[in-house]
Structures are given as structure tokens and as C-alpha cells.
Design an enzyme around this catalytic site. Structure first.
Site, PDB file in Angstrom:
ATOM      1  N   HIS A 156     -35.122  19.622 -20.036  1.00 48.60           N
ATOM      2  CA  HIS A 156     -36.445  19.149 -19.414  1.00 48.60           C
ATOM      3  C   HIS A 156     -36.272  18.749 -18.173  1.00 48.60           C
ATOM      4  O   HIS A 156     -34.876  18.521 -17.800  1.00 48.60           O
ATOM      5  CB  HIS A 156     -36.851  18.016 -20.501  1.00 48.60           C
ATOM      6  CG  HIS A 156     -37.433  18.276 -21.631  1.00 48.60           C
ATOM      7  ND1 HIS A 156     -38.777  18.399 -22.004  1.00 48.60           N
ATOM      8  CD2 HIS A 156     -36.947  18.300 -22.824  1.00 48.60           C
ATOM      9  CE1 HIS A 156     -39.082  18.778 -23.036  1.00 48.60           C
ATOM     10  NE2 HIS A 156     -37.885  18.798 -23.974  1.00 48.60           N
ATOM     11  N   HIS A 171     -37.804  15.481 -28.294  1.00 52.13           N
ATOM     12  CA  HIS A 171     -36.380  14.878 -28.732  1.00 52.13           C
ATOM     13  C   HIS A 171     -36.575  13.392 -28.347  1.00 52.13           C
ATOM     14  O   HIS A 171     -35.999  12.519 -29.186  1.00 52.13           O
ATOM     15  CB  HIS A 171     -35.041  15.565 -27.742  1.00 52.13           C
ATOM     16  CG  HIS A 171     -34.858  16.709 -28.296  1.00 52.13           C
ATOM     17  ND1 HIS A 171     -35.624  18.002 -28.414  1.00 52.13           N
ATOM     18  CD2 HIS A 171     -33.637  17.267 -29.035  1.00 52.13           C
ATOM     19  CE1 HIS A 171     -34.963  18.821 -28.936  1.00 52.13           C
ATOM     20  NE2 HIS A 171     -33.560  18.510 -29.543  1.00 52.13           N
ATOM     21  N   ASP A 204     -40.382  14.544 -17.845  1.00 55.57           N
ATOM     22  CA  ASP A 204     -40.781  14.622 -19.218  1.00 55.57           C
ATOM     23  C   ASP A 204     -40.092  13.660 -20.028  1.00 55.57           C
ATOM     24  O   ASP A 204     -40.505  13.042 -20.919  1.00 55.57           O
ATOM     25  CB  ASP A 204     -39.996  16.026 -19.785  1.00 55.57           C
ATOM     26  CG  ASP A 204     -40.595  17.378 -18.965  1.00 55.57           C
ATOM     27  OD1 ASP A 204     -41.618  17.221 -18.453  1.00 55.57           O
ATOM     28  OD2 ASP A 204     -39.970  18.405 -18.840  1.00 55.57           O
TER      29      ASP A 204
END
Length: 315
Positions: free
Chosen positions: A222, A181, A226
């Protein structure tokens, strides 16, 4: 009023047709790059699906972001996805604004070639990273006790190749470092920051990117690492690839058409024009457009030379 609307609608239609013709010509020359970038999006999804088979749930790792940010819970996990959808759709719509608005700075096809190059490079690094080490997923469907935390052995290769879209993408596990994302978010924001024209929108886009980072961690989709790794990796990837790629022609100054490849008809027209200039004794350089006079079978550049030669013959 009706006449004004009809006139403006006619202008808009002509603008759309002209832009479509231009973009189609660019598409014919760059379709291979676009197709390769789109195919790699499938490969990236296939890799994320494959690592889910390797995922083994376990205790959630200790994370600073989990301590600092309150947990949104599974019932509010849609918030981060809503923000990401807004970012994605807003950017896609903006890339097609040259078809509508008169003031334009980019070519849609060339911009997407550039964006896909950034995405592919970042996704290659991401695939190598999450296949190197599989961490226990912090998301709710990836934790111990969830039926979606592990995938059973596939019955056929087609089960893997189909990647169970979109469910397989939404409920994936194991593809953690680094956040996909954030790859899309940062690539889109950086691209608009460079080629966009509204300063307030640029500032708002960066605020949205920061908010998206916090929402991803708060949703436990996450780990903080990350998101943190995505911030410096994607920015470095975009920085170095942007230096290597040829700069996009700027349409805002009206000279971008000179940088585009000429069609066969344009090339023939330009060749005829150059030949005509040569036959008339003129080059394409405006500085060479001097008056020429023929004396005694010789072509002279200006009147001063003629005077000098006449004086010499009369002496």
C-alpha cells in the site's frame, strides 16, 4: 494428582457446557446480525475483485513512506502477512475465552455482533473510496509488465462471483485506499483495548498495530496514504458506532445475567413469584416488607397505628 486433574477437567467441562448453552441462546436472538456481517465480508471481497478488472498499471506514485522505509522485497513480503495472521488468530481465540476461563467479561456472540458492525461500516467507506479513484498499485504483481496487474474480461458472471479465493484476494490490485489489513487490525485492537483485562497486552497490541503499518508500507503493498487514512477513518467509525450501539453487559461483576433476555421458563417463574408476593401482601420492594396486623377487618402497617386506634375507641 490424578484426582485433582479429574476434578478440574469435570469443572472445565461443566463450564464449557454452561457457556455453550448461554451463547446458543444469544445466537438464536442475534443470528441475523452475524449472518449479515458475514455476507458483507463476501460482498467486500467481491468489490475488491471487481476493481481489479478496472486496474491499469502505471509508474509507482511518489510516496514519503517509500523514501523513509527500506523496501523489504518480494521474498520478505510474507512478514506483514505473518503479523496480520497472528493478530487475527489471537483476537479470534480471545473472543472464545469465556468458554474456558472462569473469569470473563464478555459474551462471544454479542462481541462479534459489535465487531462485525465496525467492520461493515469501515468496509462500506473503503469500497466507495477505491471505486472513486483507481491508483496504480505499488505491489510487485500490480506493476507494469506483470501478468497479474490486469485481469482479462471474465467469460461468465460466475467467474466474478467466485472471486478466485484465496488467490484472487492475495493477488488483488486497485483496492488501495484504504488498507483492509489495517481495518481488521485497528478494529481488533480497539475492541480488546475496551473489553480486554490485561494492560500489558493492550500496550503490546497497539505496538503491533504500529509495526504492521510500517511493514505494509515497507512491503509496498500500500501507499502511505492508504495506511494513514485507515488510522483516522477506522478510529472515528468505531468511536461513533460504539456510541450508538447498546453497551455490552459486563460479566465481571456477576450481574450481567440480569441484563440478558429471560427465557419463557424464567418469565413464567418470575410471574408466579410476583403473584405470590402480591397474595402475601408484599411487593417486590424490600423497603415495603413491613409487619402488617389486621384489626377490625383492616390491615394496618405497624403497631403504632394499632395503638392509636385502640386509644381512640377507648376514649
Amino acid at each position: 494428582m490424578t484426582l485433582y486433574i479429574g476434578r478440574e477437567a469435570s469443572k472445565l467441562w461443566k463450564r464449557i457446557c454452561a457457556e455453550t448453552t448461554t451463547e446458543l441462546n444469544l445466537l438464536l436472538e442475534n443470528w441475523k446480525y452475524l449472518l449479515a456481517g458475514l455476507i458483507f465480508q463476501y460482498i467486500h471481497g467481491l468489490a475488491a475483485r471487481g476493481v481489479h478488472y478496472l486496474h491499469r498499471p502505471g509508474p509507482t506514485l511518489q510516496d514519503v513512506g517509500f523514501f523513509l522505509l527500506p523496501e523489504l522485497g518480494p521474498d520478505k513480503a510474507y512478514i506483514s502477512e505473518t503479523v496480520f495472521t497472528f493478530i487475527f488468530l489471537s483476537f479470534v481465540l480471545w473472543t472464545f475465552h469465556p468458554f474456558i476461563f472462569k473469569a470473563k467479561k464478555i459474551y462471544t456472540v454479542l462481541l462479534w455482533c459489535r465487531v462485525l458492525a465496525f467492520l461493515v461500516a469501515s468496509q462500506i467507506l473503503r469500497i466507495l473510496t477505491f471505486y472513486s479513484t483507481q491508483l496504480p498499485g505499488p505491489n510487485y504483481h500490480c506493476r507494469e509488465g506483470s501478468k497479474l496487474a490486469t485481469l482479462p474480461r471474465p467469460d461468465s458472471v460466475f467467474e466474478v462471483l467466485l472471486i478466485n479465493f484465496p488467490r484472487g484476494v492475495i493477488y488483488g490490485c486497485g483496492d488501495l485506499i484504504f488498507s483492509s489489513h489495517m481495518i481488521f487490525t485497528l478494529v481488533f485492537v480497539r475492541t480488546y483495548h475496551k473489553y480486554g483485562t490485561r494492560r500489558c497486552i493492550k500496550q503490546f497490541a497497539w505496538l503491533i498495530a504500529v509495526a504492521q503499518s510500517f511493514l505494509i508500507v515497507a512491503s509496498r503493498k500500500h501507499y502511505t496514504v492508504d495506511v494513514f487514512v485507515a488510522w483516522y477513518t477506522v478510529n472515528l467509525v468505531v468511536f461513533f458506532i460504539d456510541k450508538k450501539l447498546q453497551e455490552l453487559p459486563d460479566r465481571s461483576n456477576g450481574t450481567a445475567s440480569l441484563l440478558l433476555p429471560l427465557s419463557t421458563k424464567d418469565k413464567d417463574s418470575k410471574t408466579k413469584e410476583e403473584n405470590l408476593k402480591l397474595l402475601n401482601g408484599n411487593s417486590g420492594d424490600p423497603a415495603d416488607w413491613r409487619q402488617r396486623t389486621q384489626v377490625n377487618g383492616k390491615t394496618l402497617e405497624d403497631g403504632n397505628t394499632v395503638h392509636a386506634e385502640t386509644t381512640t375507641n377507648g376514649a
